[in-house]
Design a protein around this motif. Structure first.
Motif, mmCIF file in Angstrom:
data_model
loop_
_atom_site.group_PDB
_atom_site.id
_atom_site.type_symbol
_atom_site.label_atom_id
_atom_site.label_comp_id
_atom_site.label_asym_id
_atom_site.label_seq_id
_atom_site.Cartn_x
_atom_site.Cartn_y
_atom_site.Cartn_z
ATOM 1 N N CYS A 236 7.505 1.546 4.077
ATOM 2 C CA CYS A 236 6.716 2.027 2.696
ATOM 3 C C CYS A 236 5.965 2.105 1.592
ATOM 4 O O CYS A 236 6.764 1.013 0.678
ATOM 5 C CB CYS A 236 6.888 3.751 2.472
ATOM 6 N N TYR B 248 -1.591 5.248 7.117
ATOM 7 C CA TYR B 248 -0.469 5.165 7.114
ATOM 8 C C TYR B 248 -1.093 4.316 7.671
ATOM 9 O O TYR B 248 -2.308 3.318 8.247
ATOM 10 C CB TYR B 248 0.240 5.496 7.873
ATOM 11 N N LYS C 220 5.832 1.049 11.343
ATOM 12 C CA LYS C 220 5.022 2.351 10.947
ATOM 13 C C LYS C 220 4.882 2.596 9.950
ATOM 14 O O LYS C 220 5.871 2.770 9.243
ATOM 15 C CB LYS C 220 5.469 4.181 11.445
ATOM 16 N N GLU D 291 4.652 3.294 6.407
ATOM 17 C CA GLU D 291 3.328 5.192 5.543
ATOM 18 C C GLU D 291 3.455 4.468 4.236
ATOM 19 O O GLU D 291 4.158 3.780 2.816
ATOM 20 C CB GLU D 291 4.341 6.362 5.119
ATOM 21 N N GLN E 27 2.081 6.424 0.656
ATOM 22 C CA GLN E 27 2.438 7.679 -0.123
ATOM 23 C C GLN E 27 1.709 8.106 -2.128
ATOM 24 O O GLN E 27 1.498 6.844 -1.891
ATOM 25 C CB GLN E 27 3.942 8.458 -0.380
#
Length: 384
Positions: A81, A338, A351, A353, A355
């Motif tokens: 992330c 993403y 994956k 992300e 943000q």
């Protein structure tokens, strides 16, 4: 300050963030010379190597010309992330093709190349290139692609610009090349092409794998793919055309093919993912020996349990991570931002992300580019 020994002063300064060092160059000529010296920059690089924390940069360009350059940092130990923590947008930035080397970024402002150092906040706009190629009747498409390279022998960073003009479907293709040395008083100089030179259109950005040589994927026509190499020191161009047997079963024309050069264990490779969405398959073409022009080909098939990650979206290649995973970005992003990381050894996808992207970018069509850079890049100061 004159009572502080020079070696102690250096130890203090090399531990400061780059943006402060850029300011401290104004303290005196001695400080400016010290902070700009190769020894000092190498010392900063050695210190920051310990961090090894990657940062993700995203350049967004909307249909109405609005743009943004966003910086993101990882919020998880496994880098699954990234969160936007800085808006580095620059007025007039109108290109979504980023190029980077040793902590510097290059993009275009209007028809000029702009260099930007995210760590110091410095920005330098280069002079406009006065191209020599003249458009014939019907030739309306004109593109320029920029690539970074480093001459370690002469300690020079160079920017390569490939200018191309052509008509539809790469007909009547013309190209020329210009080099800018990043030093005081630098100017654009045209590269003299060898006698066997064949005009080509760069597929996208170039990338420097060995440092002293810039490589980029190019097309001579709609179905003839090649790897072009630019020796930064000698300023010579060489071309290796991918043979027909290597390109077999890849009859995707240039305008539709989704491929890019990657670093595969120190070797140049083409990662092609045009059929990732429909068949869950990608192709890896590795240039095993450049002199002998020997290639190897490997088909990569996704695990069935991960097909859902790619079934509804087309992806494009955006380089590799520090541990060799291929970065795949959705061609279009609507519900969220993403990227996917493709492990070539296990054929596994993960994956990541993104943000914190401003909500206004979720409501319109936009183009974008991504770059994953390490905080341990060398510190380079732009002389304006």
């Amino acid at each position: 300050m004159s009572e502080i020994p020079l070696d102690l002063l250096v130890e203090i300064l090399i531990r400061l963030p780059g943006k402060y060092l850029a300011r401290f160059k104004c303290v005196s000529k001695q400080w400016s010379s010290l902070i700009s010296s190769p020894y000092f920059c190498e010392s900063v690089y050695t210190i920051t190597q310990r961090k090894q924390q990657p940062r993700l940069y995203m350049c967004l360009v909307g249909e109405r010309g609005q743009s943004a350059l966003l910086s993101m940092s990882s919020t998880s130990p496994d880098n699954t992330c990234f969160v936007v923590d800085q808006d580095l947008s620059i007025p007039g930035m109108g290109c979504y093709y980023l190029n980077d080397l040793h902590g510097l970024m290059c993009f275009t402002v209007g028809k000029k190349a702009c260099l930007y150092n995210p760590s110091t906040g410095q920005r330098l706009t280069l002079p406009k290139i006065k191209a020599d190629i003249i458009a014939d009747k019907g030739q309306t498409r004109y593109i320029s692609r920029y690539s970074f390279g480093y001459d370690s022998v002469n300690d020079q960073h160079k920017l390569l610009c490939t200018s191309v003009i052509y008509s539809g479907k790469l007909f009547n293709l013309k190209s020329e090349h210009w080099v800018f040395v990043l030093e005081a008083g630098g100017s654009w100089k045209k590269v003299v092409s060898h006698k066997n030179y064949r005009p080509h259109a760069p597929f996208s950005r170039g990338q420097s794998i060995s440092g002293s040589v810039v490589h980029y994927l190019a097309w001579h026509d709609m179905y003839t793919c090649a790897i072009v190499s630019f020796d930064v020191r000698s300023e010579e161009l060489t071309t290796i055309i991918a043979p027909e047997d290597v390109m077999a079963n890849m009859s995707v024309p240039a305008i539709e093919m989704k491929a890019e050069l990657i670093d595969y264990g120190g070797k140049i490779a083409i990662f092609e993912c045009s059929y990732l969405k429909t068949e869950g398959m990608a192709v890896l073409l590795v240039l095993e020996d450049a002199e002998k022009k020997e290639w190897s080909k490997r088909s990569l098939v996704l695990q069935p349990c991960q097909r859902h990650l790619v079934q509804d979206t087309e992806f494009i290649v955006k380089g590799t991570t520090q541990d060799g995973k291929v970065i795949l970005a959705p061609l279009e992003m609507h519900s969220g931002f993403y990227i996917l990381c493709y492990d070539l050894q296990s054929n596994g996808l993960s994956k990541v992300e993104i943000q914190g992207v401003p909500h206004r970018w979720f409501d319109e069509e936009c183009y974008y580019d991504l770059r994953l850079m390490s905080e341990s890049e060398r510190v380079i100061y732009l002389e304006t």
